[in-house]
Design a protein around this motif. Structure first.
Motif, PDB file in Angstrom:
ATOM      1  N   LEU A  88      12.687  50.436  23.993  1.00 54.77           N
ATOM      2  CA  LEU A  88      11.183  51.055  24.092  1.00 54.77           C
ATOM      3  C   LEU A  88      11.315  52.239  23.094  1.00 54.77           C
ATOM      4  O   LEU A  88      10.217  52.409  22.357  1.00 54.77           O
ATOM      5  N   ILE A  89      12.344  52.873  22.744  1.00 55.54           N
ATOM      6  CA  ILE A  89      12.531  53.711  21.784  1.00 55.54           C
ATOM      7  C   ILE A  89      12.276  53.414  20.387  1.00 55.54           C
ATOM      8  O   ILE A  89      11.559  53.886  19.483  1.00 55.54           O
ATOM      9  N   TRP A  90      12.632  52.138  20.136  1.00 53.94           N
ATOM     10  CA  TRP A  90      12.761  51.664  19.058  1.00 53.94           C
ATOM     11  C   TRP A  90      11.352  51.048  18.766  1.00 53.94           C
ATOM     12  O   TRP A  90      10.911  51.102  17.514  1.00 53.94           O
ATOM     13  N   ALA A  91      10.644  50.412  19.595  1.00 53.02           N
ATOM     14  CA  ALA A  91       9.391  50.238  19.678  1.00 53.02           C
ATOM     15  C   ALA A  91       8.289  51.422  19.171  1.00 53.02           C
ATOM     16  O   ALA A  91       7.514  51.055  18.388  1.00 53.02           O
ATOM     17  N   VAL A  92       8.649  52.332  19.876  1.00 49.21           N
ATOM     18  CA  VAL A  92       7.767  53.516  19.576  1.00 49.21           C
ATOM     19  C   VAL A  92       8.025  53.835  18.181  1.00 49.21           C
ATOM     20  O   VAL A  92       6.952  54.320  17.510  1.00 49.21           O
ATOM     21  N   LEU A 115      12.817  41.650  14.111  1.00 50.98           N
ATOM     22  CA  LEU A 115      13.769  40.971  15.291  1.00 50.98           C
ATOM     23  C   LEU A 115      15.079  41.679  14.792  1.00 50.98           C
ATOM     24  O   LEU A 115      15.778  42.192  16.146  1.00 50.98           O
ATOM     25  N   ALA A 116      15.575  41.835  13.604  1.00 44.42           N
ATOM     26  CA  ALA A 116      17.014  42.489  13.382  1.00 44.42           C
ATOM     27  C   ALA A 116      17.264  44.053  14.179  1.00 44.42           C
ATOM     28  O   ALA A 116      18.091  44.650  14.557  1.00 44.42           O
ATOM     29  N   GLY A 117      15.852  44.756  13.620  1.00 48.62           N
ATOM     30  CA  GLY A 117      15.878  46.032  14.088  1.00 48.62           C
ATOM     31  C   GLY A 117      15.837  46.418  15.791  1.00 48.62           C
ATOM     32  O   GLY A 117      16.658  47.163  16.080  1.00 48.62           O
ATOM     33  N   PHE A 118      15.314  45.291  16.492  1.00 49.96           N
ATOM     34  CA  PHE A 118      15.196  45.633  17.921  1.00 49.96           C
ATOM     35  C   PHE A 118      16.806  45.061  18.426  1.00 49.96           C
ATOM     36  O   PHE A 118      17.489  45.767  19.293  1.00 49.96           O
ATOM     37  N   VAL A 119      17.346  44.301  17.833  1.00 47.92           N
ATOM     38  CA  VAL A 119      18.799  43.855  18.225  1.00 47.92           C
ATOM     39  C   VAL A 119      19.592  45.031  17.865  1.00 47.92           C
ATOM     40  O   VAL A 119      20.398  45.436  18.759  1.00 47.92           O
ATOM     41  N   LEU A 120      19.473  45.712  16.923  1.00 47.12           N
ATOM     42  CA  LEU A 120      20.133  46.736  16.249  1.00 47.12           C
ATOM     43  C   LEU A 120      20.210  47.820  17.250  1.00 47.12           C
ATOM     44  O   LEU A 120      21.045  48.663  17.560  1.00 47.12           O
ATOM     45  N   ALA A 121      19.149  48.310  17.729  1.00 45.15           N
ATOM     46  CA  ALA A 121      18.793  49.191  18.864  1.00 45.15           C
ATOM     47  C   ALA A 121      19.684  49.052  20.007  1.00 45.15           C
ATOM     48  O   ALA A 121      20.435  49.800  20.231  1.00 45.15           O
ATOM     49  N   VAL A 165      20.089  56.919  19.529  1.00 46.55           N
ATOM     50  CA  VAL A 165      19.362  55.981  18.949  1.00 46.55           C
ATOM     51  C   VAL A 165      18.055  56.440  18.772  1.00 46.55           C
ATOM     52  O   VAL A 165      17.621  55.926  17.499  1.00 46.55           O
ATOM     53  N   ALA A 166      17.385  57.407  19.343  1.00 51.60           N
ATOM     54  CA  ALA A 166      15.965  57.967  19.000  1.00 51.60           C
ATOM     55  C   ALA A 166      16.218  58.647  17.577  1.00 51.60           C
ATOM     56  O   ALA A 166      15.179  58.416  16.797  1.00 51.60           O
ATOM     57  N   VAL A 167      16.928  59.412  17.366  1.00 54.92           N
ATOM     58  CA  VAL A 167      17.242  60.150  16.151  1.00 54.92           C
ATOM     59  C   VAL A 167      17.342  59.251  15.159  1.00 54.92           C
ATOM     60  O   VAL A 167      17.138  59.430  13.983  1.00 54.92           O
ATOM     61  N   TYR A 168      18.085  58.457  15.040  1.00 53.71           N
ATOM     62  CA  TYR A 168      18.613  57.133  14.043  1.00 53.71           C
ATOM     63  C   TYR A 168      17.159  56.633  14.037  1.00 53.71           C
ATOM     64  O   TYR A 168      16.780  56.293  12.675  1.00 53.71           O
ATOM     65  N   ALA A 169      16.407  56.077  14.700  1.00 55.02           N
ATOM     66  CA  ALA A 169      15.373  55.279  14.716  1.00 55.02           C
ATOM     67  C   ALA A 169      14.270  56.163  14.060  1.00 55.02           C
ATOM     68  O   ALA A 169      13.349  55.500  13.371  1.00 55.02           O
ATOM     69  N   LEU A 170      14.044  57.254  14.027  1.00 55.70           N
ATOM     70  CA  LEU A 170      13.139  58.183  13.321  1.00 55.70           C
ATOM     71  C   LEU A 170      13.740  58.838  12.298  1.00 55.70           C
ATOM     72  O   LEU A 170      13.267  59.654  11.607  1.00 55.70           O
ATOM     73  N   SER A 171      14.973  58.645  11.910  1.00 58.53           N
ATOM     74  CA  SER A 171      15.568  59.481  10.558  1.00 58.53           C
ATOM     75  C   SER A 171      14.796  59.017   9.346  1.00 58.53           C
ATOM     76  O   SER A 171      13.845  58.321   9.132  1.00 58.53           O
ATOM     77  N   PRO A 172      14.924  59.842   8.129  1.00 58.43           N
ATOM     78  CA  PRO A 172      14.001  59.913   7.108  1.00 58.43           C
ATOM     79  C   PRO A 172      13.799  58.515   6.367  1.00 58.43           C
ATOM     80  O   PRO A 172      12.583  58.202   6.052  1.00 58.43           O
ATOM     81  N   ALA A 173      14.929  57.434   6.383  1.00 55.63           N
ATOM     82  CA  ALA A 173      14.474  56.273   5.728  1.00 55.63           C
ATOM     83  C   ALA A 173      14.210  55.005   6.578  1.00 55.63           C
ATOM     84  O   ALA A 173      14.257  54.099   6.308  1.00 55.63           O
ATOM     85  N   SER A 174      14.118  55.518   7.978  1.00 54.41           N
ATOM     86  CA  SER A 174      14.360  54.570   8.912  1.00 54.41           C
ATOM     87  C   SER A 174      12.920  53.512   8.823  1.00 54.41           C
ATOM     88  O   SER A 174      12.812  52.411   9.147  1.00 54.41           O
ATOM     89  N   LEU A 198      12.197  66.846  13.523  1.00 52.04           N
ATOM     90  CA  LEU A 198      12.530  67.160  12.059  1.00 52.04           C
ATOM     91  C   LEU A 198      12.499  65.844  11.356  1.00 52.04           C
ATOM     92  O   LEU A 198      12.133  65.565  10.260  1.00 52.04           O
ATOM     93  N   SER A 199      13.249  64.515  12.262  1.00 53.00           N
ATOM     94  CA  SER A 199      13.567  63.136  11.885  1.00 53.00           C
ATOM     95  C   SER A 199      11.975  62.668  11.768  1.00 53.00           C
ATOM     96  O   SER A 199      11.793  61.946  10.279  1.00 53.00           O
TER      97      SER A 199
END
Length: 477
Positions: free
Chosen positions: A59-63, A161-167, A205-214, A451-452
């Motif tokens: 869910l975090i990755w989807a948002v 698809l790869a992103g959701f599995v990565l989460a 996971v949330a901070v990584y999913a929202l990080s600058p280049a994400s 900040l992310s």
């Protein structure tokens, strides 16, 4: 062990040598003094509900994906003020998400790789498909052919698809590292009683999913696929699944140029395991010479060593294919050097390319000696940061070695250009490290997330909105 009449048979020697190949045990670490509470003991094998663990990570990755797609939609509407050959005025949104590097993936899908390298007037190799690896276009092309859709859409499907599995994989790695810190065992399950650690892993996971280049994870770039495969490689190493590691590592080495740091990581992990085995043998009642214990430790990890050497060899698969396909032994190297208008005869710069590139970016305003000192301070400061006690006791040694190996690879080989922030995405263990500070603070982690978000918005506006394109400067994401 197979014995016959008190003798060790050749099959037993063979099994000894390869005992660490199929599944090499991770060395048991000393107890840090963290004792299981009564609640932990009574709730053994009772898992936290999925909605509070991996489902929450999805869910975090989807948002985050929805937010990034919104940012890129705004950038798409804004790019018309500054159209470029990569982003013409009539490009649609899926096409816009497949510009720059993703354009080369579509060219690989359509025309594969060139037999002859394009050469500039100065003798350097011009931009061409060999700088990009084939896995993303192969998967995207397969989806496009099977379902009859455009490659640009199929490539987005691969990334999403790869992103959701990565989460899910990141959550498992993070909770496993936190459990290792608490219990001394790398356990990727979140049990009842592990709620605080699960929340911290989700924040990572949330901070990584929202990080600058994400936002790159929702484009046709290969970052989502490559980072997933790298995270799976770390998982295989942590679980001692060295046979499973081989195909995953090969795919990772065919997704992006990550074979060198990946090989260094797996090799260093073999060394770490071997030294740990030796120290465990010497810590007990010493009944054998040190050399015998050293040989026993080496023999027990010999299969793991072979696996590490195979992983190292994967870094040469794409360059070797380029050499055979073009008939030019240095085809890949010449292509990579040609990206900065250099020739193989100019030699590959190590470390110094950071100083030279930043010196050019500042038009010589800062002396090279000062830049060199700052670069050395950056390297020393980074490794000091990840080596201090808090970092070492939080991040599992395998995750620490991956971080150190990949960062070292960048310090040695990377040319710092506008894509640098995107290239830092494989340093995912740092997300867990950053969110673990100030554990009792209620505002620290939400502030990190905000900040992310701001930095990722700035990254999209600057590198995808084309607002900084001038007559001489084009910033590439």
């Amino acid at each position: 062990m197979t014995k016959h009449l008190g003798r060790v048979t050749p099959s037993s020697v063979f099994s000894k040598l390869f005992s660490g190949f199929l599944t090499g045990p991770v060395p048991v670490l000393e107890d840090r003094g963290a004792k299981s509470s009564g609640a932990d003991a009574s709730s053994e094998r009772r898992l936290l509900p999925a909605r509070r663990t991996w489902v929450a990570a999805l869910l975090i990755w989807a948002v985050a994906c929805i937010f990034h797609l919104g940012l890129l939609a705004l950038a798409h509407s804004q790019h018309k003020r500054h159209p470029t050959p990569e982003t013409p005025l009539d490009i649609d949104f899926p096409g816009y998400l497949n510009v720059w590097d993703a354009t080369f993936y579509s060219r690989i899908y359509a025309n594969w790789y060139p037999h002859e390298l394009p050469v500039r007037a100065n003798g350097s190799v011009d931009f061409n498909n060999w700088a990009f690896y084939p896995l993303q276009p192969l998967l995207g092309g397969g989806i496009a052919n099977v379902f009859g859709i455009r490659f640009s859409i199929a490539s987005l499907v691969v990334s999403l698809l790869a992103g959701f599995v990565l989460a899910v994989v990141l959550y498992r790695l993070f909770i496993g590292s936190l459990n290792w810190r608490a219990r001394g065992v790398f356990d990727t399950r979140a049990l009842v009683g592990d709620e605080s650690r699960s929340r911290l892993a989700l924040w990572g996971v949330a901070v990584y999913a929202l990080s600058p280049a994400s936002p790159i994870f929702v484009t046709g770039y290969a970052e989502a696929l490559s980072t997933l495969l790298l995270a799976l490689c770390v998982w295989c190493v942590l679980r001692g699944r060295y046979v499973l590691l081989l195909p995953v590592a090969l795919l990772a080495a065919l997704s992006r140029p990550v074979g060198v740091p990946l090989g260094a990581f797996v090799g260093l992990w073999w060394l770490w395991c071997t030294v740990s085995d030796y120290r465990i043998r010497r810590a007990g009642e010493v009944s054998q010479p040190a050399l015998s214990d050293a040989w026993a430790a080496f023999r027990g990890r010999f299969g793991q060593l072979l696996g590490a050497l195979l992983v190292c060899s994967f870094a040469f698969v794409h360059p070797l294919y380029a050499a055979l396909y073009t008939g030019r032994p240095d085809a890949y190297l010449a292509t990579e050097l040609g990206w900065s208008h250099r020739k193989p005869s100019d030699g590959h710069q190590y470390f110094i390319q950071w100083v030279n590139q930043i010196y050019r970016d500042f038009s010589g305003a800062v002396p090279k000696a000062v830049l060199a000192l700052l670069f050395v301070a950056l390297i020393v400061g980074f490794y000091w940061w990840i080596s201090c006690k808090f970092s070492r006791t939080l991040i599992h040694p395998a995750m620490w070695l991956w971080t150190a190996s990949y960062a070292g690879y960048l310090f040695v080989f990377w040319l710092p250009i506008s894509s640098t922030i995107r290239i830092l995405l494989p340093l995912f263990p740092l997300s867990l490290l950053v969110v673990s500070y100030l554990p009792k603070s209620r505002w620290y982690r939400p502030t990190l997330a905000v900040l992310s978000i701001l930095m990722s918005a700035g990254w999209v506006i600057v590198l995808w909105g084309n607002v900084l394109i001038t007559r001489h400067i084009v910033l590439v994401p």
